[in-house]
Design a protein around this motif. Structure first.
Motif, short mmCIF file in Angstrom:
data_model
loop_
_atom_site.label_atom_id
_atom_site.label_comp_id
_atom_site.label_asym_id
_atom_site.label_seq_id
_atom_site.Cartn_x
_atom_site.Cartn_y
_atom_site.Cartn_z
N UNK A 178 1.35 10.63 -0.26
CA UNK A 178 1.49 9.84 0.95
C UNK A 178 2.89 10.07 1.54
N UNK A 179 2.99 9.95 2.86
CA UNK A 179 4.27 10.13 3.52
C UNK A 179 4.53 9.01 4.50
N UNK A 180 5.80 8.70 4.72
CA UNK A 180 6.16 7.72 5.73
C UNK A 180 5.65 8.21 7.08
N UNK A 181 5.12 7.30 7.86
CA UNK A 181 4.63 7.67 9.18
C UNK A 181 3.14 7.92 9.24
N UNK A 182 2.46 7.89 8.10
CA UNK A 182 1.02 8.09 8.06
C UNK A 182 0.34 6.76 7.77
N UNK A 183 -0.72 6.46 8.50
CA UNK A 183 -1.46 5.22 8.27
C UNK A 183 -2.45 5.44 7.11
N UNK A 184 -1.94 5.40 5.90
CA UNK A 184 -2.81 5.60 4.75
C UNK A 184 -2.50 4.59 3.65
N UNK A 185 -2.11 3.40 4.03
CA UNK A 185 -1.76 2.39 3.04
C UNK A 185 -2.97 1.53 2.67
N UNK A 186 -2.86 0.86 1.53
CA UNK A 186 -3.87 -0.10 1.11
C UNK A 186 -3.17 -1.40 0.70
N UNK A 187 -3.95 -2.46 0.58
CA UNK A 187 -3.42 -3.73 0.09
C UNK A 187 -3.94 -3.98 -1.32
N UNK A 188 -3.08 -4.62 -2.12
CA UNK A 188 -3.36 -4.91 -3.52
C UNK A 188 -3.14 -6.40 -3.75
N UNK A 189 -4.00 -7.00 -4.53
CA UNK A 189 -3.87 -8.42 -4.80
C UNK A 189 -2.60 -8.75 -5.56
N UNK A 190 -1.85 -9.76 -5.07
CA UNK A 190 -0.63 -10.18 -5.73
C UNK A 190 -0.88 -11.24 -6.80
#
Length: 222
Positions: A178-190
């Motif tokens: 993954x690289x900064x500037x790419x919309x490829x994130x996910x969310x993880x339960x805290x």
């Protein structure tokens, strides 16, 4: 009959010497949080490292690249205490399990998410982005679109902590490619999410020597 006596003899030896039994323990994180690493450009700062060892009560934590505002990238850090394990326990495996939560603008995880170790102290610590490579990762998954548990084999990191003196394991989740500037994130339960992160540890512990009466031996043999 001879085989029965041999089996009984073997049982008596095991009972007298103590035996190693397999067991499992699920640990909750002492703390967990996420951090945004900004990649510079314009008036944006330039950061080369993530800050691990953060503490958050947010339901959703973030990992992966983001192009909203300043080009940035996120990582999630988790710390677990290993003091609850019995003394002299022999580690069999350690698995980090986190829930992909599918936050409304979650990009559905089209990237590889890696688990990395860092020295945990309970305080923030800088982890250089360039040090997080396929060669240094403990394990990697390709998060699916579905909201499911993601499991990482982190046995090597937990064993290193057990071999040392800190008693605290630090684990960082970050994109491998993954690289900064790419919309490829996910969310993880805290930690406050309905399915919080957990560390599942399998180990062998020796049952302490104890005196057995003849009736107990016969009962165990049956």
């Amino acid at each position: 009959m001879r085989h029965a006596h041999l089996a009984l003899g073997a049982l008596l030896v095991l009972l007298a010497a103590g035996v190693a039994v397999a067991d499992q323990m699920t640990l909750s994180p002492l703390q967990c949080g996420d951090d945004e690493r900004v990649d510079g450009g314009g008036t944006c700062p330039q950061e080369t490292a993530f800050t691990a060892g953060t503490s958050s009560t947010a339901y959703h934590l973030k990992a992966g690249g983001d192009s909203y505002g300043c080009n940035s990238e996120w990582a999630t850090s988790l710390e677990f205490g290993l003091d609850a394990l019995p003394p002299h326990a022999v580690l069999v495996s350690a698995t980090l399990v986190v829930r992909k939560t599918g936050y409304p603008d979650d990009s559905q995880g089209f990237f590889y998410l890696g688990a990395f170790a860092y020295p945990a102290t309970g305080a923030p610590v800088a982890v250089e982005r360039e040090d997080l490579t396929p060669e240094t990762m403990l394990d990697v998954v390709y998060p699916p679109a579905a909201n499911v548990d993601l499991s990482f084999d982190v046995t090597a990191a937990v064993q290193a902590v057990l071999d040392g003196e800190s008693g605290r394991a630090g684990l960082l989740l970050a994109g491998v490619y993954s690289e900064a500037g790419y919309e490829d994130w996910i969310s993880i339960g805290g930690a406050t999410y309905v399915v919080p992160p957990r560390l599942v540890v399998e180990y062998q512990a020796t049952v302490e020597d104890r005196a057995w009466s003849w009736s107990q031996v016969k009962s165990a043999y049956r």
